[in-house]
Design a protein around this motif. Structure first.
Motif, mmCIF file in Angstrom:
data_model
loop_
_atom_site.group_PDB
_atom_site.id
_atom_site.type_symbol
_atom_site.label_atom_id
_atom_site.label_comp_id
_atom_site.label_asym_id
_atom_site.label_seq_id
_atom_site.Cartn_x
_atom_site.Cartn_y
_atom_site.Cartn_z
ATOM 1 N N LEU A 29 -16.804 11.169 3.483
ATOM 2 C CA LEU A 29 -15.253 11.892 3.564
ATOM 3 C C LEU A 29 -14.219 10.751 3.375
ATOM 4 C CD1 LEU A 29 -16.052 14.221 6.364
ATOM 5 C CD2 LEU A 29 -16.297 14.526 4.048
ATOM 6 N N ASP A 30 -13.423 11.090 2.179
ATOM 7 C CA ASP A 30 -12.058 10.166 1.989
ATOM 8 C C ASP A 30 -11.314 10.047 3.490
ATOM 9 O OD1 ASP A 30 -12.958 9.662 -0.453
ATOM 10 O OD2 ASP A 30 -11.714 11.161 -1.374
ATOM 11 N N GLN A 31 -10.765 8.921 3.511
ATOM 12 C CA GLN A 31 -9.805 8.630 4.463
ATOM 13 C C GLN A 31 -8.818 7.968 4.023
ATOM 14 O OE1 GLN A 31 -10.332 9.596 8.044
ATOM 15 N NE2 GLN A 31 -11.733 11.030 6.867
ATOM 16 N N PRO A 32 -7.639 8.167 4.356
ATOM 17 C CA PRO A 32 -6.450 7.624 4.067
ATOM 18 C C PRO A 32 -6.550 6.008 3.982
ATOM 19 C CG PRO A 32 -5.675 8.777 5.701
ATOM 20 C CD PRO A 32 -7.210 9.282 5.467
ATOM 21 N N ALA A 39 2.956 -6.977 -0.566
ATOM 22 C CA ALA A 39 3.278 -8.288 -0.943
ATOM 23 C C ALA A 39 2.179 -9.218 -0.322
ATOM 24 C CB ALA A 39 4.609 -8.461 -0.381
ATOM 25 N N THR A 40 1.530 -8.851 0.650
ATOM 26 C CA THR A 40 0.740 -10.084 1.605
ATOM 27 C C THR A 40 -0.603 -9.626 1.701
ATOM 28 O OG1 THR A 40 1.964 -9.234 3.473
ATOM 29 C CG2 THR A 40 2.752 -11.036 2.338
ATOM 30 N N HIS A 41 -0.814 -8.108 1.574
ATOM 31 C CA HIS A 41 -2.098 -7.836 2.229
ATOM 32 C C HIS A 41 -2.679 -6.749 1.160
ATOM 33 C CE1 HIS A 41 -0.858 -9.744 5.874
ATOM 34 N NE2 HIS A 41 -2.130 -9.766 6.317
ATOM 35 N N LYS A 42 -3.909 -6.340 1.460
ATOM 36 C CA LYS A 42 -4.494 -5.373 0.807
ATOM 37 C C LYS A 42 -5.548 -4.608 1.370
ATOM 38 C CE LYS A 42 -8.199 -8.118 -1.379
ATOM 39 N NZ LYS A 42 -8.734 -8.675 -2.474
ATOM 40 N N ALA A 43 -5.921 -3.410 1.334
ATOM 41 C CA ALA A 43 -6.724 -2.678 2.067
ATOM 42 C C ALA A 43 -8.094 -2.799 1.379
ATOM 43 C CB ALA A 43 -6.342 -1.210 1.944
ATOM 44 N N VAL A 44 -9.281 -3.258 1.867
ATOM 45 C CA VAL A 44 -10.560 -3.081 1.433
ATOM 46 C C VAL A 44 -11.691 -2.136 1.987
ATOM 47 C CG1 VAL A 44 -12.626 -4.727 1.119
ATOM 48 C CG2 VAL A 44 -9.937 -5.498 0.810
ATOM 49 N N GLU A 45 -12.245 -1.443 1.192
ATOM 50 C CA GLU A 45 -13.117 -0.499 1.742
ATOM 51 C C GLU A 45 -14.462 -1.320 2.211
ATOM 52 O OE1 GLU A 45 -15.136 3.785 0.386
ATOM 53 O OE2 GLU A 45 -14.553 2.237 -1.334
ATOM 54 N N VAL A 46 -14.572 -0.826 3.403
ATOM 55 C CA VAL A 46 -15.942 -1.331 4.394
ATOM 56 C C VAL A 46 -16.734 -0.428 4.346
ATOM 57 C CG1 VAL A 46 -14.468 -3.213 5.245
ATOM 58 C CG2 VAL A 46 -14.871 -0.973 6.521
ATOM 59 N N GLU A 47 -18.054 -1.038 5.088
ATOM 60 C CA GLU A 47 -19.093 0.187 5.594
ATOM 61 C C GLU A 47 -18.540 1.508 6.203
ATOM 62 O OE1 GLU A 47 -22.938 1.018 5.258
ATOM 63 O OE2 GLU A 47 -21.988 -0.866 4.426
ATOM 64 N N PRO A 48 -18.801 2.524 5.506
ATOM 65 C CA PRO A 48 -18.441 4.034 6.154
ATOM 66 C C PRO A 48 -19.003 4.083 7.647
ATOM 67 C CG PRO A 48 -19.706 4.314 4.116
ATOM 68 C CD PRO A 48 -19.975 2.935 4.671
ATOM 69 N N LEU A 49 -18.334 4.888 8.544
ATOM 70 C CA LEU A 49 -18.572 4.990 9.686
ATOM 71 C C LEU A 49 -19.390 6.265 9.891
ATOM 72 C CD1 LEU A 49 -18.089 4.484 12.780
ATOM 73 C CD2 LEU A 49 -16.311 5.846 12.541
ATOM 74 N N TRP A 59 -11.430 1.319 6.215
ATOM 75 C CA TRP A 59 -10.655 0.306 5.324
ATOM 76 C C TRP A 59 -10.415 -0.829 6.233
ATOM 77 C CZ3 TRP A 59 -10.018 1.021 0.459
ATOM 78 C CH2 TRP A 59 -10.046 2.536 0.045
ATOM 79 N N GLU A 60 -10.403 -1.911 5.734
ATOM 80 C CA GLU A 60 -9.812 -3.148 6.335
ATOM 81 C C GLU A 60 -8.666 -3.732 5.890
ATOM 82 O OE1 GLU A 60 -11.646 -7.475 7.608
ATOM 83 O OE2 GLU A 60 -13.097 -6.150 7.421
ATOM 84 N N VAL A 61 -7.742 -4.017 6.515
ATOM 85 C CA VAL A 61 -6.582 -4.751 5.794
ATOM 86 C C VAL A 61 -6.740 -6.205 5.943
ATOM 87 C CG1 VAL A 61 -4.062 -5.131 6.087
ATOM 88 C CG2 VAL A 61 -5.017 -2.881 6.188
ATOM 89 N N VAL A 62 -6.730 -6.771 4.706
ATOM 90 C CA VAL A 62 -6.926 -8.215 4.538
ATOM 91 C C VAL A 62 -5.834 -9.017 4.060
ATOM 92 C CG1 VAL A 62 -9.459 -8.021 4.629
ATOM 93 C CG2 VAL A 62 -8.433 -8.052 2.373
ATOM 94 N N PRO A 63 -5.519 -10.349 4.274
ATOM 95 C CA PRO A 63 -4.596 -11.060 3.538
ATOM 96 C C PRO A 63 -4.887 -11.471 1.874
ATOM 97 C CG PRO A 63 -5.262 -12.039 5.366
ATOM 98 C CD PRO A 63 -6.176 -11.080 5.091
#
Length: 168
Positions: A29-32, A39-49, A59-63
């Motif tokens: 199921l999609d999650q926002p 400008a400094t970070h991006k959201a990366v999809e990680v293993e579903p819960l 999602w994980e926010v990474v630099p």
């Protein structure tokens, strides 16, 4: 994987409507995406819960990497240059001279005298070249300098003058 990815992997399979993935796949199921500074970070999809209701996208926010930051900076600079290029007005020297005479009562000789009176020899030489050029660009620093010397001393005045000179 998206619905399209699954269907592409199994081209000879007929999928029901609404879409139901094959057994080896579980619907996630999609999650926002979480909020972050792009400008400094991006959201990366990680293993579903896995939950009682199924799998939830995570999602994980990474630099941003150095390469991604450099790419963003290059895109920013390109956009700024494109904006300057779009705002630039180019007129012929004749249009400029006619405009400044008709509207400011300033002659070609008066502008040449203004340039000749400059103390910095390099700036004087370059301003003279740009003044005698076949065309004048509204964002050229030397054109801005001799424009300011004859009363076109604000960006609005200069832009209005160049726009009006285009009609001559």
């Amino acid at each position: 994987m998206s619905q399209a990815d699954i269907m592409q992997r199994h081209p000879s399979t007929i999928f029901p409507e609404p879409f139901v993935p094959l057994e080896q796949y579980q619907q996630v199921l999609d999650q926002p995406q979480p909020g972050f500074d792009g400008a400094t970070h991006k959201a990366v999809e990680v293993e579903p819960l896995e939950t009682e209701d199924g799998y939830l996208q995570q999602w994980e926010v990474v630099p941003l990497s150095a390469e991604e930051l450099a790419q963003l900076e290059a895109e920013r600079l390109a956009a700024e240059q494109a904006a300057r290029d779009a705002a630039r007005i180019t007129i012929s020297r004749t249009q400029g001279l006619v405009y400044i005479y008709r509207n400011l009562r300033v002659t070609e000789a008066e502008v040449e005298a203004l340039i000749a009176g400059m103390e910095d020899e390099d700036a004087k030489y370059e301003a003279g070249l740009y003044f005698r050029a076949a065309t004048w660009d509204s964002d050229n620093p030397h054109v801005l300098m001799f424009g300011a010397g004859i009363g076109l001393d604000t960006p609005t005045k200069l832009e209005d003058a160049f726009s009006a000179a285009l009609t001559l």
